[in-house]
Design a protein around this motif. Structure first.
Motif, mmCIF file in Angstrom:
data_model
loop_
_atom_site.group_PDB
_atom_site.id
_atom_site.type_symbol
_atom_site.label_atom_id
_atom_site.label_comp_id
_atom_site.label_asym_id
_atom_site.label_seq_id
_atom_site.Cartn_x
_atom_site.Cartn_y
_atom_site.Cartn_z
ATOM 1 N N GLY A 1 123.226 -17.574 -7.138
ATOM 2 C CA GLY A 1 122.727 -18.797 -7.740
ATOM 3 C C GLY A 1 123.735 -19.508 -8.616
ATOM 4 N N LEU A 2 124.987 -19.006 -8.628
ATOM 5 C CA LEU A 2 126.051 -19.738 -9.317
ATOM 6 C C LEU A 2 126.389 -20.979 -8.488
ATOM 7 C CD1 LEU A 2 128.416 -16.747 -10.205
ATOM 8 C CD2 LEU A 2 126.677 -17.812 -11.665
ATOM 9 N N CYS A 3 127.042 -21.938 -9.088
ATOM 10 C CA CYS A 3 127.338 -23.183 -8.371
ATOM 11 C C CYS A 3 128.137 -22.930 -7.095
ATOM 12 C CB CYS A 3 128.041 -24.185 -9.271
ATOM 13 S SG CYS A 3 129.650 -23.626 -9.913
ATOM 14 N N ASN A 4 129.071 -21.959 -7.134
ATOM 15 C CA ASN A 4 129.850 -21.686 -5.925
ATOM 16 C C ASN A 4 128.981 -21.075 -4.823
ATOM 17 O OD1 ASN A 4 130.054 -19.471 -7.881
ATOM 18 N ND2 ASN A 4 131.203 -18.421 -6.278
ATOM 19 N N ASP A 5 127.920 -20.351 -5.190
ATOM 20 C CA ASP A 5 126.985 -19.840 -4.182
ATOM 21 C C ASP A 5 126.285 -21.000 -3.478
ATOM 22 O OD1 ASP A 5 127.484 -17.119 -4.861
ATOM 23 O OD2 ASP A 5 125.965 -17.206 -6.445
ATOM 24 N N TRP A 6 125.833 -21.969 -4.284
ATOM 25 C CA TRP A 6 125.167 -23.153 -3.727
ATOM 26 C C TRP A 6 126.131 -23.938 -2.833
ATOM 27 C CZ3 TRP A 6 120.050 -23.958 -4.182
ATOM 28 C CH2 TRP A 6 119.356 -23.390 -5.253
ATOM 29 N N ALA A 7 127.357 -24.147 -3.304
ATOM 30 C CA ALA A 7 128.333 -24.925 -2.530
ATOM 31 C C ALA A 7 128.622 -24.250 -1.194
ATOM 32 C CB ALA A 7 129.618 -25.100 -3.337
ATOM 33 N N GLN A 8 128.838 -22.948 -1.241
ATOM 34 C CA GLN A 8 129.132 -22.225 0.000
ATOM 35 C C GLN A 8 127.938 -22.273 0.947
ATOM 36 O OE1 GLN A 8 129.796 -17.969 -0.309
ATOM 37 N NE2 GLN A 8 131.032 -17.998 1.542
ATOM 38 N N ALA A 9 126.766 -22.003 0.442
ATOM 39 C CA ALA A 9 125.575 -21.989 1.299
ATOM 40 C C ALA A 9 125.314 -23.362 1.910
ATOM 41 C CB ALA A 9 124.358 -21.522 0.495
ATOM 42 N N MET A 10 125.432 -24.408 1.104
ATOM 43 C CA MET A 10 125.136 -25.759 1.597
ATOM 44 C C MET A 10 126.169 -26.216 2.620
ATOM 45 S SD MET A 10 122.952 -28.269 1.463
ATOM 46 C CE MET A 10 122.032 -28.014 -0.038
ATOM 47 N N THR A 11 127.450 -26.007 2.348
ATOM 48 C CA THR A 11 128.456 -26.441 3.321
ATOM 49 C C THR A 11 128.351 -25.621 4.605
ATOM 50 O OG1 THR A 11 130.149 -25.057 2.259
ATOM 51 C CG2 THR A 11 130.103 -27.382 1.646
ATOM 52 N N THR A 12 128.113 -24.326 4.476
ATOM 53 C CA THR A 12 127.969 -23.480 5.665
ATOM 54 C C THR A 12 126.781 -23.929 6.508
ATOM 55 O OG1 THR A 12 128.989 -21.582 4.566
ATOM 56 C CG2 THR A 12 127.593 -21.111 6.480
ATOM 57 N N ARG A 13 125.651 -24.152 5.859
ATOM 58 C CA ARG A 13 124.439 -24.539 6.606
ATOM 59 C C ARG A 13 124.618 -25.891 7.295
ATOM 60 N NH1 ARG A 13 121.741 -25.905 9.740
ATOM 61 N NH2 ARG A 13 119.481 -26.119 9.847
ATOM 62 N N LEU A 14 125.155 -26.864 6.576
ATOM 63 C CA LEU A 14 125.326 -28.188 7.183
ATOM 64 C C LEU A 14 126.380 -28.175 8.285
ATOM 65 C CD1 LEU A 14 124.964 -30.372 3.984
ATOM 66 C CD2 LEU A 14 123.448 -30.427 5.988
ATOM 67 N N ARG A 15 127.409 -27.359 8.153
ATOM 68 C CA ARG A 15 128.440 -27.274 9.205
ATOM 69 C C ARG A 15 127.879 -26.676 10.493
ATOM 70 N NH1 ARG A 15 133.180 -25.763 5.103
ATOM 71 N NH2 ARG A 15 133.924 -27.889 4.802
ATOM 72 N N GLN A 16 126.823 -25.886 10.391
ATOM 73 C CA GLN A 16 126.200 -25.304 11.588
ATOM 74 C C GLN A 16 125.667 -26.386 12.532
ATOM 75 O OE1 GLN A 16 123.207 -22.696 9.985
ATOM 76 N NE2 GLN A 16 124.668 -21.041 9.627
ATOM 77 N N GLU A 17 125.440 -27.573 12.000
ATOM 78 C CA GLU A 17 124.900 -28.661 12.824
ATOM 79 C C GLU A 17 125.962 -29.324 13.700
ATOM 80 O OE1 GLU A 17 121.598 -29.321 13.124
ATOM 81 O OE2 GLU A 17 121.461 -27.529 11.849
ATOM 82 N N ASN A 18 127.242 -29.046 13.416
ATOM 83 C CA ASN A 18 128.336 -29.646 14.201
ATOM 84 C C ASN A 18 128.173 -31.160 14.330
ATOM 85 O OD1 ASN A 18 129.768 -27.200 14.789
ATOM 86 N ND2 ASN A 18 128.094 -26.683 16.181
ATOM 87 N N PHE A 19 127.986 -31.816 13.200
ATOM 88 C CA PHE A 19 127.819 -33.266 13.198
ATOM 89 C C PHE A 19 129.041 -33.940 13.824
ATOM 90 C CE2 PHE A 19 125.161 -32.243 9.333
ATOM 91 C CZ PHE A 19 123.940 -32.548 9.929
ATOM 92 N N ARG A 20 128.798 -34.935 14.630
ATOM 93 C CA ARG A 20 129.877 -35.693 15.270
ATOM 94 C C ARG A 20 130.359 -36.837 14.388
ATOM 95 N NH1 ARG A 20 128.264 -38.839 18.517
ATOM 96 N NH2 ARG A 20 126.046 -38.682 18.167
ATOM 97 N N THR A 21 129.463 -37.365 13.531
ATOM 98 C CA THR A 21 129.802 -38.569 12.761
ATOM 99 C C THR A 21 129.864 -38.318 11.259
ATOM 100 O OG1 THR A 21 127.481 -39.302 12.600
ATOM 101 C CG2 THR A 21 128.733 -40.010 14.544
ATOM 102 N N LEU A 22 129.761 -37.048 10.856
ATOM 103 C CA LEU A 22 129.783 -36.694 9.437
ATOM 104 C C LEU A 22 130.753 -35.542 9.193
ATOM 105 C CD1 LEU A 22 125.916 -36.703 8.817
ATOM 106 C CD2 LEU A 22 127.550 -38.423 8.009
ATOM 107 N N ASP A 23 131.363 -35.524 8.022
ATOM 108 C CA ASP A 23 132.208 -34.412 7.591
ATOM 109 C C ASP A 23 131.613 -33.799 6.331
ATOM 110 O OD1 ASP A 23 134.220 -34.432 9.531
ATOM 111 O OD2 ASP A 23 135.481 -35.826 8.401
#
Length: 184
Positions: free
Chosen positions: A90-112
């Protein structure tokens, strides 16, 4: 020494605010729609369906993690609980890692996705978060997605407008910390 001072301060804050708890975060469809519109407005090239998907994930995943990590206190108090072994994550780096990892799983074509960091200052500890931008755009032209700040309730804003923190690319801050250019 800075880490020791922070640990002592956080422990005192946790004890002083021990009775203060946060409510489980909730988001309305209007909240999700507003973020989706902001993401879509980053560029005419952003796919509206991807913007909606990213916004929905950002809100729902933040809420899911808040439940899983048993976030019941203000963020700084929760940090003290993690530092003292009362919570695992629940530290900020835990949130950052979890959120970027989860969103990257979507393989967005038009978003980074970006993992961004605000370096420590005399009055503020280091802070990590996720940011989303149009494909190929700078993180500075994106939107900060920060669930840590409000204990799992997603905070978002254009990176340039979030003046509470000095957001920079994570690896740039890391290199400066390792070289001693930024004291930690």
């Amino acid at each position: 020494m800075t880490k020791l001072i922070f640990a002592l301060w956080a422990t005192l804050a946790a004890l002083a605010l021990g009775g203060c708890t946060t409510s489980p975060p909730t988001a309305s469809q209007d909240d999700i729609n507003e973020l989706a519109q902001a993401i879509q407005s980053l560029s005419p090239a952003v796919d509206p369906a991807e913007a909606r998907k990213a916004a929905s994930i950002a809100y729902t995943y933040s809420q899911q993690l808040a439940r899983e990590w048993n976030i019941t206190d203000p963020a700084i108090v929760h940090n003290a609980k993690v530092a003292n072994g009362l919570r695992e994550r629940g530290l900020c780096n835990d949130w950052a890692q979890a959120m970027t990892t989860r969103l990257r799983q979507e393989n967005f074509r038009t978003l980074d996705l970006h993992w961004v960091t605000s370096p420590p200052t005399a009055f503020r500890i280091i802070h990590h978060s996720a940011a989303i931008s149009a494909k190929g755009a700078s993180m500075n032209d994106g939107i900060i997605l920060d669930p840590w700040r409000n204990s799992g309730a997603l905070f978002w804003a254009p990176v340039r407008e979030d003046t509470r923190y000095n957001w920079r690319p994570r690896m740039e801050v890391r290199e400066e910390l390792l070289s001693g250019a930024i004291p930690y």
